[in-house]
Design a protein around this motif. Sequence first.
Motif, PDB file in Angstrom:
ATOM      1  N   ILE A 208       0.857  -1.190   0.000  1.00  0.00           N
ATOM      2  CA  ILE A 208       0.000   0.000   0.000  1.00  0.00           C
ATOM      3  C   ILE A 208       0.890   1.235   0.000  1.00  0.00           C
ATOM      4  O   ILE A 208       1.713   1.403   0.904  1.00  0.00           O
ATOM      5  N   PRO A 209       0.761   2.121  -1.005  1.00  0.00           N
ATOM      6  CA  PRO A 209       1.587   3.338  -1.021  1.00  0.00           C
ATOM      7  C   PRO A 209       1.267   4.239   0.167  1.00  0.00           C
ATOM      8  O   PRO A 209       0.099   4.562   0.412  1.00  0.00           O
ATOM      9  N   VAL A 210       2.289   4.628   0.900  1.00  0.00           N
ATOM     10  CA  VAL A 210       2.138   5.556   2.022  1.00  0.00           C
ATOM     11  C   VAL A 210       3.215   6.630   1.852  1.00  0.00           C
ATOM     12  O   VAL A 210       4.397   6.378   2.096  1.00  0.00           O
ATOM     13  N   PHE A 211       2.799   7.816   1.400  1.00  0.00           N
ATOM     14  CA  PHE A 211       3.731   8.879   1.040  1.00  0.00           C
ATOM     15  C   PHE A 211       4.698   8.337  -0.015  1.00  0.00           C
ATOM     16  O   PHE A 211       4.288   7.889  -1.070  1.00  0.00           O
ATOM     17  N   ASP A 212       5.986   8.317   0.259  1.00  0.00           N
ATOM     18  CA  ASP A 212       6.937   7.795  -0.735  1.00  0.00           C
ATOM     19  C   ASP A 212       7.427   6.397  -0.359  1.00  0.00           C
ATOM     20  O   ASP A 212       8.465   5.945  -0.821  1.00  0.00           O
ATOM     21  N   ARG A 213       6.672   5.693   0.488  1.00  0.00           N
ATOM     22  CA  ARG A 213       7.020   4.340   0.906  1.00  0.00           C
ATOM     23  C   ARG A 213       5.936   3.375   0.451  1.00  0.00           C
ATOM     24  O   ARG A 213       4.834   3.778   0.100  1.00  0.00           O
ATOM     25  N   ALA A 214       6.273   2.084   0.467  1.00  0.00           N
ATOM     26  CA  ALA A 214       5.299   1.042   0.146  1.00  0.00           C
ATOM     27  C   ALA A 214       5.122   0.160   1.378  1.00  0.00           C
ATOM     28  O   ALA A 214       5.964  -0.704   1.664  1.00  0.00           O
ATOM     29  N   VAL A 243      -0.004 -15.616  11.433  1.00  0.00           N
ATOM     30  CA  VAL A 243       0.801 -14.427  11.715  1.00  0.00           C
ATOM     31  C   VAL A 243       0.229 -13.257  10.920  1.00  0.00           C
ATOM     32  O   VAL A 243      -0.094 -13.403   9.741  1.00  0.00           O
ATOM     33  N   ILE A 244       0.101 -12.105  11.563  1.00  0.00           N
ATOM     34  CA  ILE A 244      -0.326 -10.874  10.900  1.00  0.00           C
ATOM     35  C   ILE A 244       0.690  -9.798  11.218  1.00  0.00           C
ATOM     36  O   ILE A 244       1.095  -9.644  12.384  1.00  0.00           O
ATOM     37  N   GLY A 245       1.127  -9.037  10.202  1.00  0.00           N
ATOM     38  CA  GLY A 245       2.117  -8.012  10.469  1.00  0.00           C
ATOM     39  C   GLY A 245       2.247  -7.014   9.340  1.00  0.00           C
ATOM     40  O   GLY A 245       1.521  -7.077   8.333  1.00  0.00           O
ATOM     41  N   ILE A 246       3.159  -6.074   9.514  1.00  0.00           N
ATOM     42  CA  ILE A 246       3.442  -5.064   8.498  1.00  0.00           C
ATOM     43  C   ILE A 246       4.939  -4.995   8.271  1.00  0.00           C
ATOM     44  O   ILE A 246       5.742  -5.236   9.181  1.00  0.00           O
ATOM     45  N   ASN A 247       5.311  -4.678   7.044  1.00  0.00           N
ATOM     46  CA  ASN A 247       6.697  -4.448   6.678  1.00  0.00           C
ATOM     47  C   ASN A 247       6.804  -3.000   6.189  1.00  0.00           C
ATOM     48  O   ASN A 247       6.118  -2.598   5.242  1.00  0.00           O
ATOM     49  N   LEU A 248       7.649  -2.206   6.859  1.00  0.00           N
ATOM     50  CA  LEU A 248       7.781  -0.795   6.528  1.00  0.00           C
ATOM     51  C   LEU A 248       9.221  -0.471   6.157  1.00  0.00           C
ATOM     52  O   LEU A 248      10.118  -0.585   6.990  1.00  0.00           O
ATOM     53  N   PRO A 249       9.483  -0.066   4.893  1.00  0.00           N
ATOM     54  CA  PRO A 249      10.833   0.371   4.512  1.00  0.00           C
ATOM     55  C   PRO A 249      11.159   1.697   5.211  1.00  0.00           C
ATOM     56  O   PRO A 249      10.414   2.664   5.078  1.00  0.00           O
ATOM     57  N   ILE A 250      12.263   1.750   5.953  1.00  0.00           N
ATOM     58  CA  ILE A 250      12.684   2.984   6.632  1.00  0.00           C
ATOM     59  C   ILE A 250      13.469   3.870   5.648  1.00  0.00           C
ATOM     60  O   ILE A 250      13.270   5.062   5.581  1.00  0.00           O
ATOM     61  N   PHE A 251      14.392   3.246   4.903  1.00  0.00           N
ATOM     62  CA  PHE A 251      15.104   3.948   3.814  1.00  0.00           C
ATOM     63  C   PHE A 251      15.613   2.933   2.822  1.00  0.00           C
ATOM     64  O   PHE A 251      15.575   1.756   3.052  1.00  0.00           O
TER      65      PHE A 251
END
Length: 251
Positions: A208-214, A243-251
Amino acid sequence: MNIKKYLYLSFGVLFSQAAAAGSFAETFEGAPKLNLNLYVFAADVDGSIGKGNAKYDVDQPFKETVKELDESYMAHVDLSKGKWGIYADRQMVKTSQDRQAMHLPVAVHTKLEQNSYGAYYQAYVSPELTAKNQPKLIVEPTIGVHRTEAKAALAVLNQSAETEASWNEFFWGSRFKYNFNSPWNLASEVTFGAENTHSAQAYLGYRIPVFDRALNVRAGYRYFEQDYKSSNFHWEIRQHGPVIGINLPIF
């Protein structure tokens, strides 16, 4: 089985691909990437814990774990550059139980910490790309160390007993990633430990696009089994569930 044998084999798998690339430095080309994973493991737990002549059979569905849960957190951090990466995975669960045994009140407190530290190498990257210019298939052999710390306390009337154990365990295995021509993606991992630990997990994700992250929202299933013996201590535990979770790219 000889642990050195597996060390040599696993390091050989990781470095043979790097050597074939022609230049070791080339395998580090590219900007560094940092990913944070936060997740919830809805585990059913079964098995047994024994010390000396005492043995405690564990058969605890997830709904019972939730009722007796004091504290829990689970996180995974992944740092990569080029084809190489390192990661750390931490799980901590504390539970308290008040039960009756022989008409006497019994209090049981447990604390389990499981940490994994590993490294991986992108041994295969599919030349076929998705619409988002991502490789369709990536295969990453991995090696690392599991560290387990288990503590338990039992109290009956004015009497109490405590037991604890900790151990390190080398593991090896592989990770797999597959990207579709859409926001959907697959990820899985299989590892084997030198002390009879087996782990397998698979996830279906949606970016899911969130600002300039996916932001990658993932759901899947995990199976984790340990069978550890040392002196008069025996830990044989299986954890399995969604299992339920999120993966967030920091940079």
